[in-house]
Design an enzyme around this catalytic site. Structure first.
Site, mmCIF file in Angstrom:
data_model
loop_
_atom_site.group_PDB
_atom_site.id
_atom_site.type_symbol
_atom_site.label_atom_id
_atom_site.label_comp_id
_atom_site.label_asym_id
_atom_site.label_seq_id
_atom_site.Cartn_x
_atom_site.Cartn_y
_atom_site.Cartn_z
ATOM 1 C CB VAL A 63 -9.349 8.532 -6.123
ATOM 2 C CG1 VAL A 63 -9.305 9.493 -4.958
ATOM 3 C CG2 VAL A 63 -8.427 7.334 -5.906
ATOM 4 C CG ASN A 89 -2.539 11.812 1.084
ATOM 5 O OD1 ASN A 89 -1.345 11.769 1.361
ATOM 6 N ND2 ASN A 89 -3.446 11.117 1.777
ATOM 7 C CB SER A 141 6.493 6.978 -3.487
ATOM 8 O OG SER A 141 7.387 6.132 -2.780
ATOM 9 C CE1 TYR A 154 2.386 3.334 -3.358
ATOM 10 C CE2 TYR A 154 4.785 3.293 -3.264
ATOM 11 C CZ TYR A 154 3.576 3.819 -2.840
ATOM 12 O OH TYR A 154 3.567 4.831 -1.897
ATOM 13 C CB ALA A 156 4.438 1.285 -12.926
ATOM 14 C CE LYS A 158 2.128 6.466 -4.640
ATOM 15 N NZ LYS A 158 1.135 7.480 -4.241
HETATM 16 P P1 NAP Z 1 -2.674 5.314 4.688
HETATM 17 O O1 NAP Z 1 -2.364 5.578 6.112
HETATM 18 O O2 NAP Z 1 -2.983 3.938 4.239
HETATM 19 O O3 NAP Z 1 -3.875 6.296 4.271
HETATM 20 C C1 NAP Z 1 -4.423 6.272 2.994
HETATM 21 C C2 NAP Z 1 -5.892 6.643 3.064
HETATM 22 O O4 NAP Z 1 -6.401 6.616 1.722
HETATM 23 C C3 NAP Z 1 -6.722 5.627 3.864
HETATM 24 O O5 NAP Z 1 -7.708 6.280 4.628
HETATM 25 C C4 NAP Z 1 -7.340 4.782 2.765
HETATM 26 O O6 NAP Z 1 -8.531 4.140 3.151
HETATM 27 C C5 NAP Z 1 -7.607 5.841 1.710
HETATM 28 N N1 NAP Z 1 -7.838 5.265 0.395
HETATM 29 C C6 NAP Z 1 -7.416 4.057 -0.083
HETATM 30 N N2 NAP Z 1 -7.901 3.854 -1.315
HETATM 31 C C7 NAP Z 1 -8.659 4.941 -1.620
HETATM 32 C C8 NAP Z 1 -9.437 5.296 -2.746
HETATM 33 N N3 NAP Z 1 -9.576 4.469 -3.796
HETATM 34 N N4 NAP Z 1 -10.076 6.491 -2.747
HETATM 35 C C9 NAP Z 1 -9.987 7.316 -1.676
HETATM 36 N N5 NAP Z 1 -9.279 7.021 -0.563
HETATM 37 C C10 NAP Z 1 -8.624 5.847 -0.546
HETATM 38 O O7 NAP Z 1 -1.469 5.804 3.731
HETATM 39 P P2 NAP Z 1 -0.315 6.898 3.951
HETATM 40 O O8 NAP Z 1 0.909 6.185 4.355
HETATM 41 O O9 NAP Z 1 -0.796 8.049 4.747
HETATM 42 O O10 NAP Z 1 -0.089 7.334 2.425
HETATM 43 C C11 NAP Z 1 -0.617 8.526 1.859
HETATM 44 C C12 NAP Z 1 0.011 8.713 0.495
HETATM 45 O O11 NAP Z 1 1.429 8.831 0.632
HETATM 46 C C13 NAP Z 1 -0.205 7.544 -0.476
HETATM 47 O O12 NAP Z 1 -0.399 8.028 -1.779
HETATM 48 C C14 NAP Z 1 1.090 6.766 -0.400
HETATM 49 O O13 NAP Z 1 1.333 6.022 -1.570
HETATM 50 C C15 NAP Z 1 2.060 7.923 -0.236
HETATM 51 N N6 NAP Z 1 3.339 7.512 0.353
HETATM 52 C C16 NAP Z 1 3.397 6.964 1.602
HETATM 53 C C17 NAP Z 1 4.615 6.586 2.126
HETATM 54 C C18 NAP Z 1 4.753 5.975 3.501
HETATM 55 O O14 NAP Z 1 5.876 5.549 3.846
HETATM 56 N N7 NAP Z 1 3.719 5.915 4.308
HETATM 57 C C19 NAP Z 1 5.787 6.759 1.373
HETATM 58 C C20 NAP Z 1 5.684 7.330 0.099
HETATM 59 C C21 NAP Z 1 4.452 7.706 -0.396
HETATM 60 P P3 NAP Z 1 -8.388 2.594 3.707
HETATM 61 O O15 NAP Z 1 -7.755 2.712 5.036
HETATM 62 O O16 NAP Z 1 -9.799 2.111 3.769
HETATM 63 O O17 NAP Z 1 -7.567 1.864 2.706
#
Ligand code: NAP
Length: 246
Positions: A63, A89, A141, A154, A156, A158
Site C-alpha cells: 500500500v 485493513n 484502532s 502507530y 499517530a 491510527k
Molecule cells: P496481520 O495479521 O499482521 O495482517 C496484516 C496483513 O497485512 C498481513 O498479511 C501483512 O503482510 C499485510 N501487510 C503488511 N504491510 C502491508 C503493506 N505495506 N501493503 C499491503 N499489505 C501489507 O494484522 P491484523 O491483526 O489482522 O491487523 C489488520 C488491521 O487491523 C491492521 O490495520 C491493524 O493495525 C488493525 N488492528 C489490529 C488489532 C489487533 O489487535 N490485531 C487491533 C487494532 C487494529 P505480512 O504478514 O507480510 O506483514
C-alpha cells in the site's frame, strides 16, 4: 447474501482480520480482490475463497507503493467493471518507547498505516465518484483513540485515520460515497501473537466482555458497514473492543 456482486478490495487480506473478512465477504456474495504484500498468504486466502465456491483473486500490493495500487485498481476494473467497497485493513506495528524509536520505525509505520490508506483512497475515489456510489472503510484502532505506551508511531497513524475518515465523509458524502472507520481492540491475530500470556490475561480482565477479540468479530463490523444496511452511516468510528475503552 448481503453483498451480492459487490466488488471489494481488501488490503492486508492475506492474514488475520483481513483474511477472515475476505472469506466472509465472499460468502456474502462479494467479488473480492485479496490485496496483500505477502504473496503466499494472499494466494492462500484467494484459494480458500475459490474452494468455498466464492469469487475472488489475489493481487500483490504494497500500500505504500502508489504505482502498485493504481495497477490493482486498473486490473479490478478490467475484470469486474466497478469498485464498490475499499477496506483499508493493511497495517503494521514497529514498537519502541519514544526515546528509542528510530526515524525508520516512525517513517515505515506512517508510510504504511497512514499514507498507505491515502494512496488506496486516491486510487479508487475517482472511480467511485464516476459511479455515484462507493463505500470506504478505514481500520483505525483503540490505540488511535486512547494511545498506548511504546506505540507513538502507530497511535499517530491510527488517530490520523480518524481525521481522514471524518474529512472524507464530509467531502465525499455528496457524491454518494460513505467513509467510516473501525477501531478494533485487542484481536488475536499474527500481529498480536508475540504478546506474553500475562498481558493477554490482563487485557481479558480489563475487558467488560471478559475475552479477547477474534478476527471474525471485526469481519462482521466491516460487513455491516459495507452493506446497504449501513446506508445512513457516514463518518462514524465503530469500536470493536468488547467495551475495553468505555
Ligand atoms: P496481520 O495479521 O499482521 O495482517 C496484516 C496483513 O497485512 C498481513 O498479511 C501483512 O503482510 C499485510 N501487510 C503488511 N504491510 C502491508 C503493506 N505495506 N501493503 C499491503 N499489505 C501489507 O494484522 P491484523 O491483526 O489482522 O491487523 C489488520 C488491521 O487491523 C491492521 O490495520 C491493524 O493495525 C488493525 N488492528 C489490529 C488489532 C489487533 O489487535 N490485531 C487491533 C487494532 C487494529 P505480512 O504478514 O507480510 O506483514
Amino acid at each position: 447474501m448481503r453483498l451480492e456482486n459487490k466488488v471489494t478490495i481488501i488490503t492486508g487480506a492475506g492474514s488475520g482480520i483481513g483474511r477472515e473478512t475476505a472469506l466472509l465477504f465472499a460468502k456474502e456474495g462479494a467479488r473480492v480482490v485479496v490485496a496483500d504484500v505477502n504473496e503466499k498468504a494472499g494466494e492462500e486466502t484467494a484459494a480458500e475463497i475459490k474452494k468455498n465456491g466464492g469469487d475472488g483473486y489475489f493481487a500483490k500490493l504494497d500500500v505504500s507503493n502508489r504505482a502498485e495500487i493504481k495497477q490493482v485498481v486498473r486490473d479490478a476494473l478490467e475484470k469486474y467493471g466497478t469498485i464498490d467497497v475499499l477496506i483499508n485493513n493493511a497495517g503494521i506495528i514497529q514498537d519502541a518507547l519514544v526515546l528509542k524509536m528510530t526515524e525508520e520505525q516512525w517513517d515505515r509505520v506512517i508510510n504504511v498505516d497512514l499514507k498507505g490508506v491515502f494512496n488506496c483512497i486516491q486510487a479508487v475515489v475517482e472511480v467511485m465518484i464516476n459511479q455515484g456510489n462507493g463505500v470506504i472503510i478505514n481500520t483505525s484502532s483503540i490505540v488511535g483513540l486512547n494511545g498506548n505506551v511504546g506505540q507513538v508511531n502507530y497511535a499517530a497513524a491510527k488517530a490520523g485515520l480518524i481525521g481522514m475518515t471524518k474529512t472524507l465523509a464530509k467531502e465525499l458524502g455528496k457524491k454518494g460515497i460513505r467513509v467510516n472507520a473501525i477501531a478494533p481492540g485487542f484481536i488475536m491475530t499474527p500481529m498480536t501473537s508475540n504478546v506474553p500470556e500475562k498481558i493477554l490475561e490482563m487485557m481479558r480482565e480489563k475487558t467488560p466482555l471478559r475475552r479477547l477479540g477474534e478476527p471474525v468479530d471485526v469481519a462482521y463490523a466491516y460487513l455491516y458497514l459495507a452493506s446497504d444496511e449501513a446506508k445512513f452511516i457516514n463518518g462514524a468510528v465503530l469500536c470493536v473492543d468488547g467495551g475495553l475503552i468505555i
